[in-house]
Design a protein around this motif. Structure first.
Motif, PDB file in Angstrom:
ATOM      1  N   HIS A  82       3.693  57.034 -13.057  1.00 48.15           N
ATOM      2  CA  HIS A  82       2.945  56.639 -14.188  1.00 48.15           C
ATOM      3  C   HIS A  82       1.607  56.100 -13.454  1.00 48.15           C
ATOM      4  O   HIS A  82       0.562  56.498 -13.852  1.00 48.15           O
ATOM      5  CB  HIS A  82       3.352  55.682 -15.263  1.00 48.15           C
ATOM      6  N   THR A 278       5.951  53.279 -31.816  1.00 48.61           N
ATOM      7  CA  THR A 278       6.236  53.889 -30.453  1.00 48.61           C
ATOM      8  C   THR A 278       7.590  53.550 -30.228  1.00 48.61           C
ATOM      9  O   THR A 278       8.414  52.869 -30.915  1.00 48.61           O
ATOM     10  CB  THR A 278       5.180  53.486 -29.441  1.00 48.61           C
ATOM     11  N   ARG A 280      10.679  53.041 -26.664  1.00 48.42           N
ATOM     12  CA  ARG A 280      10.829  52.480 -25.361  1.00 48.42           C
ATOM     13  C   ARG A 280      12.417  52.717 -25.290  1.00 48.42           C
ATOM     14  O   ARG A 280      13.106  52.670 -26.090  1.00 48.42           O
ATOM     15  CB  ARG A 280      10.514  51.042 -24.970  1.00 48.42           C
ATOM     16  N   HIS A 338       1.108  50.928 -20.519  1.00 53.65           N
ATOM     17  CA  HIS A 338       0.751  52.151 -21.171  1.00 53.65           C
ATOM     18  C   HIS A 338      -0.288  52.053 -22.180  1.00 53.65           C
ATOM     19  O   HIS A 338      -0.781  52.810 -22.943  1.00 53.65           O
ATOM     20  CB  HIS A 338       1.750  52.672 -21.821  1.00 53.65           C
ATOM     21  N   CYS A 340      -3.372  51.891 -24.424  1.00 55.04           N
ATOM     22  CA  CYS A 340      -4.242  53.286 -24.496  1.00 55.04           C
ATOM     23  C   CYS A 340      -5.461  53.285 -23.634  1.00 55.04           C
ATOM     24  O   CYS A 340      -6.528  52.513 -23.357  1.00 55.04           O
ATOM     25  CB  CYS A 340      -4.914  53.065 -25.955  1.00 55.04           C
TER      26      CYS A 340
HETATM   27  C1  HEM Z   1      -1.794  55.418 -25.147  1.00 54.06           C
HETATM   28  C2  HEM Z   1      -3.327  54.377 -29.696  1.00 54.06           C
HETATM   29  C3  HEM Z   1      -7.587  57.025 -28.993  1.00 54.06           C
HETATM   30  C4  HEM Z   1      -5.672  58.375 -24.955  1.00 54.06           C
HETATM   31  C5  HEM Z   1      -2.011  54.833 -26.400  1.00 54.06           C
HETATM   32  C6  HEM Z   1      -0.989  53.962 -26.948  1.00 54.06           C
HETATM   33  C7  HEM Z   1      -1.307  53.667 -28.358  1.00 54.06           C
HETATM   34  C8  HEM Z   1      -2.553  54.314 -28.288  1.00 54.06           C
HETATM   35  C9  HEM Z   1      -0.644  52.790 -29.320  1.00 54.06           C
HETATM   36  C10 HEM Z   1       0.272  53.462 -26.475  1.00 54.06           C
HETATM   37  C11 HEM Z   1       1.631  54.346 -26.673  1.00 54.06           C
HETATM   38  C12 HEM Z   1       2.711  53.580 -26.058  1.00 54.06           C
HETATM   39  O1  HEM Z   1       2.724  52.366 -25.144  1.00 54.06           O
HETATM   40  O2  HEM Z   1       3.592  54.041 -26.221  1.00 54.06           O
HETATM   41  C13 HEM Z   1      -4.519  54.995 -29.804  1.00 54.06           C
HETATM   42  C14 HEM Z   1      -5.346  55.015 -30.948  1.00 54.06           C
HETATM   43  C15 HEM Z   1      -6.372  55.582 -31.049  1.00 54.06           C
HETATM   44  C16 HEM Z   1      -6.360  56.253 -29.568  1.00 54.06           C
HETATM   45  C17 HEM Z   1      -4.752  54.119 -32.411  1.00 54.06           C
HETATM   46  C18 HEM Z   1      -7.562  55.789 -31.739  1.00 54.06           C
HETATM   47  C19 HEM Z   1      -7.733  54.876 -32.851  1.00 54.06           C
HETATM   48  C20 HEM Z   1      -7.116  57.513 -27.806  1.00 54.06           C
HETATM   49  C21 HEM Z   1      -8.435  58.365 -27.458  1.00 54.06           C
HETATM   50  C22 HEM Z   1      -7.848  58.864 -26.063  1.00 54.06           C
HETATM   51  C23 HEM Z   1      -6.403  58.366 -25.921  1.00 54.06           C
HETATM   52  C24 HEM Z   1      -9.561  58.881 -28.016  1.00 54.06           C
HETATM   53  C25 HEM Z   1      -8.434  59.766 -25.125  1.00 54.06           C
HETATM   54  C26 HEM Z   1      -9.039  60.861 -25.420  1.00 54.06           C
HETATM   55  C27 HEM Z   1      -4.429  57.702 -24.550  1.00 54.06           C
HETATM   56  C28 HEM Z   1      -3.515  58.018 -23.415  1.00 54.06           C
HETATM   57  C29 HEM Z   1      -2.717  57.288 -23.523  1.00 54.06           C
HETATM   58  C30 HEM Z   1      -2.714  56.504 -24.735  1.00 54.06           C
HETATM   59  C31 HEM Z   1      -4.114  58.869 -22.126  1.00 54.06           C
HETATM   60  C32 HEM Z   1      -1.466  56.996 -22.464  1.00 54.06           C
HETATM   61  C33 HEM Z   1      -1.590  55.793 -21.454  1.00 54.06           C
HETATM   62  C34 HEM Z   1      -0.646  55.477 -20.608  1.00 54.06           C
HETATM   63  O3  HEM Z   1       0.667  55.892 -20.781  1.00 54.06           O
HETATM   64  O4  HEM Z   1      -0.814  54.642 -19.567  1.00 54.06           O
HETATM   65  N1  HEM Z   1      -2.795  55.139 -27.308  1.00 54.06           N
HETATM   66  N2  HEM Z   1      -4.977  55.859 -28.906  1.00 54.06           N
HETATM   67  N3  HEM Z   1      -6.355  57.549 -26.914  1.00 54.06           N
HETATM   68  N4  HEM Z   1      -3.921  56.908 -25.429  1.00 54.06           N
HETATM   69 FE1  HEM Z   1      -4.463  56.056 -27.313  1.00 54.06          FE
END
Ligand code: HEM
Length: 388
Positions: A82, A278, A280, A338, A340
Protein backbone atom coordinates in the motif's frame (compact mmCIF):
# COMPACT_ATOMS: atom_id res chain seq x y z
CA UNK A 1 -31.15 4.86 6.41
CA UNK A 2 -30.32 7.36 9.15
CA UNK A 3 -32.88 6.31 11.77
CA UNK A 4 -31.39 2.79 11.58
CA UNK A 5 -27.89 4.11 12.17
CA UNK A 6 -29.17 6.17 15.11
CA UNK A 7 -30.71 3.04 16.61
CA UNK A 8 -27.51 1.07 16.12
CA UNK A 9 -25.40 3.81 17.74
CA UNK A 10 -27.74 3.89 20.67
CA UNK A 11 -28.51 0.27 21.40
CA UNK A 12 -25.57 -1.66 19.97
CA UNK A 13 -22.65 0.46 18.71
CA UNK A 14 -20.42 -2.63 18.45
CA UNK A 15 -22.87 -4.92 16.72
CA UNK A 16 -22.23 -8.55 15.88
CA UNK A 17 -24.29 -9.21 12.78
CA UNK A 18 -25.73 -12.71 12.31
CA UNK A 19 -24.24 -12.63 8.80
CA UNK A 20 -20.80 -13.19 10.35
CA UNK A 21 -19.49 -9.62 10.40
CA UNK A 22 -19.50 -6.75 12.86
CA UNK A 23 -20.74 -3.16 12.48
CA UNK A 24 -19.25 -0.12 14.21
CA UNK A 25 -21.35 3.04 14.12
CA UNK A 26 -19.86 5.54 16.59
CA UNK A 27 -17.48 8.27 15.45
CA UNK A 28 -14.83 7.48 18.05
CA UNK A 29 -14.80 3.78 17.15
CA UNK A 30 -14.82 4.46 13.39
CA UNK A 31 -11.81 6.80 13.51
CA UNK A 32 -9.93 4.44 15.84
CA UNK A 33 -10.35 1.39 13.60
CA UNK A 34 -9.56 3.35 10.42
CA UNK A 35 -6.31 4.52 12.03
CA UNK A 36 -5.42 1.18 13.56
CA UNK A 37 -2.30 -0.43 12.02
CA UNK A 38 -3.68 -3.85 12.98
CA UNK A 39 -6.34 -3.82 10.28
CA UNK A 40 -6.13 -5.39 6.85
CA UNK A 41 -7.83 -4.75 3.52
CA UNK A 42 -6.78 -8.11 2.14
CA UNK A 43 -9.42 -10.86 2.09
CA UNK A 44 -6.69 -13.45 2.55
CA UNK A 45 -6.66 -12.38 6.21
CA UNK A 46 -10.28 -13.47 6.74
CA UNK A 47 -10.52 -16.45 9.08
CA UNK A 48 -11.10 -19.53 6.98
CA UNK A 49 -9.63 -18.01 3.80
CA UNK A 50 -7.24 -20.55 2.41
CA UNK A 51 -4.00 -19.47 0.80
CA UNK A 52 -4.10 -22.19 -1.85
CA UNK A 53 -7.62 -21.52 -3.00
CA UNK A 54 -8.69 -17.89 -3.10
CA UNK A 55 -12.47 -17.40 -3.55
CA UNK A 56 -12.13 -16.19 -7.16
CA UNK A 57 -10.99 -19.72 -8.15
CA UNK A 58 -14.65 -20.64 -8.53
CA UNK A 59 -15.00 -18.04 -11.32
CA UNK A 60 -14.28 -18.40 -15.04
CA UNK A 61 -10.53 -17.72 -15.57
CA UNK A 62 -10.82 -14.32 -17.27
CA UNK A 63 -13.15 -13.08 -14.54
CA UNK A 64 -10.87 -14.44 -11.84
CA UNK A 65 -8.00 -12.62 -13.48
CA UNK A 66 -9.91 -9.31 -13.47
CA UNK A 67 -10.69 -9.77 -9.76
CA UNK A 68 -7.11 -10.59 -8.94
CA UNK A 69 -5.88 -7.52 -10.87
CA UNK A 70 -8.30 -5.28 -8.98
CA UNK A 71 -7.00 -6.68 -5.72
CA UNK A 72 -3.74 -4.90 -6.62
CA UNK A 73 -5.38 -1.48 -6.17
CA UNK A 74 -3.91 0.47 -3.25
CA UNK A 75 -7.26 0.43 -1.49
CA UNK A 76 -7.10 -3.36 -1.30
CA UNK A 77 -3.48 -3.64 -0.17
CA UNK A 78 -1.75 -3.53 3.19
CA UNK A 79 1.74 -2.15 3.81
CA UNK A 80 4.33 -2.43 2.41
CA UNK A 81 2.49 -2.70 -0.96
CA UNK A 82 0.00 0.00 0.00
CA UNK A 83 2.74 2.44 1.00
CA UNK A 84 4.59 1.91 -2.24
CA UNK A 85 1.52 2.17 -4.51
CA UNK A 86 0.12 5.24 -2.76
CA UNK A 87 3.47 6.95 -2.85
CA UNK A 88 3.93 6.31 -6.60
CA UNK A 89 0.43 7.56 -7.47
CA UNK A 90 0.70 10.54 -5.10
CA UNK A 91 3.78 11.67 -7.00
CA UNK A 92 1.60 12.53 -9.98
CA UNK A 93 -1.74 13.18 -8.25
CA UNK A 94 -0.42 16.19 -6.36
CA UNK A 95 -2.23 19.09 -4.66
CA UNK A 96 -0.60 21.37 -7.22
CA UNK A 97 -1.88 19.35 -10.19
CA UNK A 98 -5.37 19.37 -8.68
CA UNK A 99 -5.42 23.09 -7.93
CA UNK A 100 -4.37 23.68 -11.55
CA UNK A 101 -7.60 21.99 -12.64
CA UNK A 102 -9.86 24.67 -11.26
CA UNK A 103 -10.31 26.55 -14.56
CA UNK A 104 -11.11 23.31 -16.40
CA UNK A 105 -13.61 22.21 -13.74
CA UNK A 106 -15.22 25.66 -13.81
CA UNK A 107 -15.53 25.54 -17.59
CA UNK A 108 -17.12 22.07 -17.47
CA UNK A 109 -19.57 23.15 -14.77
CA UNK A 110 -20.50 26.37 -16.58
CA UNK A 111 -21.19 24.47 -19.77
CA UNK A 112 -23.66 22.28 -17.86
CA UNK A 113 -25.21 25.30 -16.13
CA UNK A 114 -25.78 26.98 -19.53
CA UNK A 115 -27.77 23.95 -20.56
CA UNK A 116 -29.76 23.97 -17.31
CA UNK A 117 -30.52 27.67 -17.91
CA UNK A 118 -31.78 26.90 -21.40
CA UNK A 119 -33.97 24.05 -20.16
CA UNK A 120 -35.22 26.04 -17.18
CA UNK A 121 -34.16 23.17 -14.88
CA UNK A 122 -34.13 19.37 -15.10
CA UNK A 123 -32.84 16.40 -13.15
CA UNK A 124 -29.68 17.69 -11.49
CA UNK A 125 -28.19 14.17 -11.52
CA UNK A 126 -28.27 13.95 -15.32
CA UNK A 127 -27.49 17.57 -16.02
CA UNK A 128 -24.68 18.24 -13.55
CA UNK A 129 -23.84 15.58 -10.93
CA UNK A 130 -23.09 12.67 -13.32
CA UNK A 131 -21.41 14.45 -16.22
CA UNK A 132 -18.91 16.61 -14.34
CA UNK A 133 -16.83 14.16 -12.22
CA UNK A 134 -16.40 11.65 -15.01
CA UNK A 135 -15.47 14.33 -17.51
CA UNK A 136 -12.88 15.67 -15.05
CA UNK A 137 -11.20 12.33 -14.35
CA UNK A 138 -11.30 11.35 -18.04
CA UNK A 139 -9.75 14.66 -18.99
CA UNK A 140 -7.08 14.29 -16.28
CA UNK A 141 -6.15 10.79 -17.38
CA UNK A 142 -6.35 11.71 -21.05
CA UNK A 143 -8.99 9.12 -22.03
CA UNK A 144 -10.38 9.52 -25.56
CA UNK A 145 -14.01 10.57 -25.32
CA UNK A 146 -15.05 7.59 -27.46
CA UNK A 147 -14.13 5.28 -24.54
CA UNK A 148 -15.30 7.50 -21.80
CA UNK A 149 -19.10 6.88 -22.03
CA UNK A 150 -18.71 3.11 -21.93
CA UNK A 151 -16.29 3.32 -19.02
CA UNK A 152 -18.68 5.54 -17.14
CA UNK A 153 -21.47 3.04 -17.60
CA UNK A 154 -19.32 0.09 -16.51
CA UNK A 155 -17.74 1.71 -13.45
CA UNK A 156 -21.26 2.30 -12.13
CA UNK A 157 -21.78 -1.46 -11.94
CA UNK A 158 -18.74 -2.50 -9.94
CA UNK A 159 -19.65 -3.61 -6.45
CA UNK A 160 -17.21 -3.40 -3.56
CA UNK A 161 -18.94 -5.21 -0.70
CA UNK A 162 -20.40 -8.49 -1.96
CA UNK A 163 -22.00 -9.21 1.42
CA UNK A 164 -24.37 -6.26 0.91
CA UNK A 165 -25.82 -7.03 -2.53
CA UNK A 166 -27.68 -9.78 -4.35
CA UNK A 167 -25.69 -12.45 -6.14
CA UNK A 168 -27.04 -11.19 -9.46
CA UNK A 169 -25.82 -7.66 -8.81
CA UNK A 170 -22.44 -8.99 -7.71
CA UNK A 171 -22.05 -11.11 -10.86
CA UNK A 172 -23.13 -8.17 -13.03
CA UNK A 173 -20.36 -6.19 -11.36
CA UNK A 174 -17.82 -8.89 -12.22
CA UNK A 175 -18.83 -8.91 -15.89
CA UNK A 176 -18.45 -5.12 -15.97
CA UNK A 177 -15.10 -5.36 -14.22
CA UNK A 178 -13.79 -7.83 -16.77
CA UNK A 179 -14.63 -5.49 -19.64
CA UNK A 180 -13.18 -2.51 -17.78
CA UNK A 181 -9.88 -4.29 -17.16
CA UNK A 182 -9.59 -5.01 -20.88
CA UNK A 183 -10.50 -1.44 -21.85
CA UNK A 184 -7.98 -0.05 -19.38
CA UNK A 185 -5.25 -2.35 -20.71
CA UNK A 186 -5.98 -1.18 -24.25
CA UNK A 187 -5.99 2.43 -23.13
CA UNK A 188 -2.60 2.06 -21.41
CA UNK A 189 -1.13 0.33 -24.47
CA UNK A 190 -2.43 3.16 -26.67
CA UNK A 191 -1.09 5.80 -24.29
CA UNK A 192 2.38 4.27 -24.30
CA UNK A 193 2.49 5.05 -28.01
CA UNK A 194 0.78 8.43 -27.66
CA UNK A 195 2.30 10.02 -24.56
CA UNK A 196 0.84 13.40 -23.62
CA UNK A 197 0.72 15.93 -20.81
CA UNK A 198 -1.73 13.90 -18.78
CA UNK A 199 -2.06 11.85 -15.60
CA UNK A 200 -1.98 8.47 -17.35
CA UNK A 201 1.31 9.25 -19.11
CA UNK A 202 2.69 10.47 -15.78
CA UNK A 203 1.53 7.27 -14.05
CA UNK A 204 3.12 5.10 -16.74
CA UNK A 205 6.39 6.94 -16.17
CA UNK A 206 6.11 7.41 -12.38
CA UNK A 207 9.26 6.17 -10.72
CA UNK A 208 10.68 6.13 -7.23
CA UNK A 209 14.19 4.86 -6.53
CA UNK A 210 14.13 2.85 -9.77
CA UNK A 211 10.75 1.31 -8.88
CA UNK A 212 7.78 1.60 -11.27
CA UNK A 213 4.21 0.30 -11.36
CA UNK A 214 3.90 -3.07 -13.10
CA UNK A 215 1.36 -3.33 -15.92
CA UNK A 216 -1.26 -5.01 -13.74
CA UNK A 217 -0.66 -2.55 -10.91
CA UNK A 218 -1.12 0.29 -13.34
CA UNK A 219 -4.45 -1.12 -14.55
CA UNK A 220 -5.64 -1.49 -10.96
CA UNK A 221 -4.70 2.07 -9.91
CA UNK A 222 -6.25 3.61 -13.04
CA UNK A 223 -9.47 1.68 -12.48
CA UNK A 224 -9.48 2.72 -8.84
CA UNK A 225 -9.15 6.37 -9.86
CA UNK A 226 -12.10 5.97 -12.21
CA UNK A 227 -14.29 4.10 -9.77
CA UNK A 228 -13.35 5.93 -6.57
CA UNK A 229 -13.56 9.29 -8.26
CA UNK A 230 -16.79 8.73 -10.05
CA UNK A 231 -19.97 7.86 -8.20
CA UNK A 232 -18.66 9.33 -4.99
CA UNK A 233 -18.35 12.85 -6.32
CA UNK A 234 -21.64 12.38 -8.16
CA UNK A 235 -23.17 11.59 -4.79
CA UNK A 236 -21.63 14.63 -3.15
CA UNK A 237 -23.02 17.03 -5.76
CA UNK A 238 -26.46 15.40 -5.89
CA UNK A 239 -27.00 14.88 -2.17
CA UNK A 240 -25.45 18.25 -1.33
CA UNK A 241 -27.84 20.14 -3.58
CA UNK A 242 -30.79 18.03 -2.42
CA UNK A 243 -29.95 18.76 1.23
CA UNK A 244 -29.64 22.45 0.53
CA UNK A 245 -32.95 22.68 -1.32
CA UNK A 246 -34.69 20.72 1.41
CA UNK A 247 -33.34 23.17 3.98
CA UNK A 248 -34.21 26.60 2.51
CA UNK A 249 -32.78 28.47 5.51
CA UNK A 250 -29.39 26.91 4.71
CA UNK A 251 -29.73 27.85 1.05
CA UNK A 252 -30.41 31.44 2.10
CA UNK A 253 -27.43 31.37 4.43
CA UNK A 254 -25.16 30.19 1.62
CA UNK A 255 -26.49 32.88 -0.72
CA UNK A 256 -25.72 35.60 1.81
CA UNK A 257 -22.36 34.04 2.79
CA UNK A 258 -20.66 32.53 -0.29
CA UNK A 259 -17.49 32.38 1.81
CA UNK A 260 -19.15 29.40 3.55
CA UNK A 261 -19.04 27.29 0.36
CA UNK A 262 -16.00 25.22 1.39
CA UNK A 263 -17.44 24.55 4.85
CA UNK A 264 -20.84 23.76 3.31
CA UNK A 265 -19.18 21.03 1.22
CA UNK A 266 -17.69 19.52 4.41
CA UNK A 267 -21.15 19.60 5.95
CA UNK A 268 -22.69 17.89 2.89
CA UNK A 269 -20.01 15.18 3.17
CA UNK A 270 -20.81 14.79 6.86
CA UNK A 271 -24.58 14.94 6.51
CA UNK A 272 -24.96 12.51 3.61
CA UNK A 273 -21.66 10.72 2.90
CA UNK A 274 -21.46 9.25 -0.63
CA UNK A 275 -19.62 6.18 0.71
CA UNK A 276 -21.84 5.09 3.56
CA UNK A 277 -19.61 2.35 4.88
CA UNK A 278 -16.28 0.71 4.43
CA UNK A 279 -14.66 -2.48 5.68
CA UNK A 280 -11.61 -3.75 7.52
CA UNK A 281 -10.41 -7.20 8.51
CA UNK A 282 -8.94 -7.70 11.97
CA UNK A 283 -5.49 -9.33 12.03
CA UNK A 284 -5.52 -9.76 15.83
CA UNK A 285 -8.26 -9.73 18.47
CA UNK A 286 -9.55 -6.14 18.62
CA UNK A 287 -11.41 -4.72 21.60
CA UNK A 288 -14.01 -2.00 21.11
CA UNK A 289 -15.86 -0.71 24.16
CA UNK A 290 -16.40 -3.90 26.16
CA UNK A 291 -16.42 -6.35 23.27
CA UNK A 292 -13.65 -8.37 21.69
CA UNK A 293 -13.79 -8.90 17.94
CA UNK A 294 -11.80 -12.03 17.03
CA UNK A 295 -8.88 -12.02 14.57
CA UNK A 296 -9.76 -12.62 10.91
CA UNK A 297 -13.17 -10.96 11.19
CA UNK A 298 -14.83 -8.62 8.73
CA UNK A 299 -15.81 -5.32 10.34
CA UNK A 300 -18.10 -2.87 8.56
CA UNK A 301 -17.57 0.75 9.56
CA UNK A 302 -20.68 2.88 9.25
CA UNK A 303 -19.33 6.18 7.95
CA UNK A 304 -22.89 7.48 7.74
CA UNK A 305 -23.55 6.48 11.35
CA UNK A 306 -20.30 7.99 12.63
CA UNK A 307 -20.95 11.27 10.81
CA UNK A 308 -24.19 11.83 12.71
CA UNK A 309 -22.92 10.77 16.10
CA UNK A 310 -24.26 13.23 18.67
CA UNK A 311 -21.32 12.42 20.95
CA UNK A 312 -19.03 13.98 18.35
CA UNK A 313 -21.22 16.58 16.60
CA UNK A 314 -23.64 17.55 19.37
CA UNK A 315 -27.39 17.38 19.83
CA UNK A 316 -28.08 18.80 16.36
CA UNK A 317 -25.93 16.16 14.61
CA UNK A 318 -28.95 15.06 12.54
CA UNK A 319 -29.45 18.58 11.11
CA UNK A 320 -27.77 20.28 8.19
CA UNK A 321 -25.79 23.33 9.34
CA UNK A 322 -23.46 24.67 6.68
CA UNK A 323 -21.71 26.87 9.25
CA UNK A 324 -21.06 23.97 11.64
CA UNK A 325 -17.60 24.74 12.99
CA UNK A 326 -16.42 21.12 13.21
CA UNK A 327 -18.03 19.77 10.02
CA UNK A 328 -14.55 18.80 8.75
CA UNK A 329 -14.27 16.09 11.38
CA UNK A 330 -16.53 13.79 9.38
CA UNK A 331 -15.11 10.46 8.17
CA UNK A 332 -16.65 10.70 4.69
CA UNK A 333 -13.17 10.66 3.12
CA UNK A 334 -11.84 7.99 5.47
CA UNK A 335 -8.99 8.39 7.94
CA UNK A 336 -5.55 6.92 8.54
CA UNK A 337 -3.41 5.44 5.82
CA UNK A 338 -6.23 4.82 3.32
CA UNK A 339 -7.51 8.40 3.63
CA UNK A 340 -8.95 9.43 0.25
CA UNK A 341 -6.24 10.23 -2.26
CA UNK A 342 -8.70 12.32 -4.28
CA UNK A 343 -9.97 14.39 -1.34
CA UNK A 344 -8.71 17.69 -2.78
CA UNK A 345 -10.24 16.93 -6.15
CA UNK A 346 -13.58 15.91 -4.63
CA UNK A 347 -13.67 19.11 -2.59
CA UNK A 348 -12.77 21.24 -5.61
CA UNK A 349 -15.50 19.67 -7.76
CA UNK A 350 -18.09 19.95 -4.99
CA UNK A 351 -17.27 23.57 -4.28
CA UNK A 352 -17.24 24.67 -7.91
CA UNK A 353 -20.38 22.75 -8.92
CA UNK A 354 -22.55 23.68 -5.94
CA UNK A 355 -21.11 27.18 -5.48
CA UNK A 356 -21.67 28.16 -9.11
CA UNK A 357 -25.12 26.56 -9.30
CA UNK A 358 -26.32 28.54 -6.29
CA UNK A 359 -24.77 31.85 -7.32
CA UNK A 360 -25.98 31.60 -10.90
CA UNK A 361 -29.66 30.83 -10.23
CA UNK A 362 -31.28 33.14 -7.65
CA UNK A 363 -34.59 31.28 -7.83
CA UNK A 364 -33.13 27.74 -7.68
CA UNK A 365 -35.70 25.39 -6.09
CA UNK A 366 -36.81 21.77 -5.97
CA UNK A 367 -39.21 20.98 -8.79
CA UNK A 368 -40.37 17.55 -7.60
CA UNK A 369 -39.52 14.61 -5.39
CA UNK A 370 -35.93 13.59 -4.62
CA UNK A 371 -35.53 9.82 -5.12
CA UNK A 372 -32.63 7.60 -4.08
CA UNK A 373 -30.86 4.59 -5.58
CA UNK A 374 -31.16 1.44 -3.49
CA UNK A 375 -27.43 0.74 -3.19
CA UNK A 376 -26.50 0.36 0.46
CA UNK A 377 -22.81 1.13 0.31
CA UNK A 378 -23.07 4.11 -2.05
CA UNK A 379 -25.53 6.90 -1.36
CA UNK A 380 -26.67 8.47 -4.60
CA UNK A 381 -29.82 10.33 -5.51
CA UNK A 382 -31.55 9.08 -8.66
CA UNK A 383 -33.51 12.26 -9.22
CA UNK A 384 -33.07 15.76 -7.85
CA UNK A 385 -35.54 17.73 -9.97
CA UNK A 386 -34.67 21.42 -9.98
CA UNK A 387 -36.20 24.55 -11.46
CA UNK A 388 -34.15 27.66 -12.05
C1 HEM B 1 -10.12 6.30 -0.68
C2 HEM B 1 -14.30 8.68 -0.19
C3 HEM B 1 -13.46 11.12 -4.29
C4 HEM B 1 -9.57 8.38 -5.06
C5 HEM B 1 -11.31 6.79 -0.18
C6 HEM B 1 -11.88 6.39 1.09
C7 HEM B 1 -13.06 7.04 1.21
C8 HEM B 1 -13.23 7.86 0.04
C9 HEM B 1 -14.06 6.92 2.36
C10 HEM B 1 -11.26 5.43 2.10
C11 HEM B 1 -11.88 4.09 2.08
C12 HEM B 1 -11.37 3.21 3.18
O1 HEM B 1 -10.48 3.60 3.97
O2 HEM B 1 -11.86 2.09 3.30
C13 HEM B 1 -14.43 9.53 -1.26
C14 HEM B 1 -15.54 10.45 -1.45
C15 HEM B 1 -15.29 11.15 -2.59
C16 HEM B 1 -14.04 10.66 -3.14
C17 HEM B 1 -16.74 10.57 -0.52
C18 HEM B 1 -16.10 12.24 -3.25
C19 HEM B 1 -16.91 13.05 -2.62
C20 HEM B 1 -12.32 10.62 -4.84
C21 HEM B 1 -11.72 11.07 -6.06
C22 HEM B 1 -10.64 10.28 -6.29
C23 HEM B 1 -10.55 9.34 -5.19
C24 HEM B 1 -12.23 12.22 -6.91
C25 HEM B 1 -9.65 10.28 -7.41
C26 HEM B 1 -9.88 10.57 -8.63
C27 HEM B 1 -9.40 7.58 -3.94
C28 HEM B 1 -8.33 6.60 -3.81
C29 HEM B 1 -8.49 6.00 -2.56
C30 HEM B 1 -9.66 6.62 -1.94
C31 HEM B 1 -7.26 6.31 -4.84
C32 HEM B 1 -7.63 4.90 -1.94
C33 HEM B 1 -6.63 5.51 -1.02
C34 HEM B 1 -5.82 4.47 -0.26
O3 HEM B 1 -6.16 3.29 -0.28
O4 HEM B 1 -4.83 4.86 0.36
N1 HEM B 1 -12.13 7.70 -0.78
N2 HEM B 1 -13.56 9.68 -2.30
N3 HEM B 1 -11.58 9.57 -4.33
N4 HEM B 1 -10.18 7.56 -2.81
FE1 HEM B 1 -11.79 8.72 -2.49
Amino acid sequence: PYPHYATLRKIDPVHEHPGGFWILSRHEDATAILRSPKMSMQDSNLAGASEEEPPEMALPPSMAEAVSIMSLSMLDRDPPDHTRLKSLVSKVFTPKSIAALEPAVTALVDERLDRIAELGGGNLMDELAFPVPFAVISQMLGTPSSDSDRMRELTGRIVRSPELVSEEEFLGGLVALQELVQMTRDLIAWKRNHPAEDLLTALINAEEGGDKLSDDELVAQVLLLYAAGHETTVGLIGSGVAALLQNPDQLELLRSRPDLTANAVEEFLRFDPPIQQTRRITTAPYTVRDKEIPAGTLVMISIAGANRDEERFGADAESLRIDRPDARHHVALGAGMHHCLGAALARLEGQVAIGRLVSRFPSLALGGEVTWSDRVELRNAKTVPITV
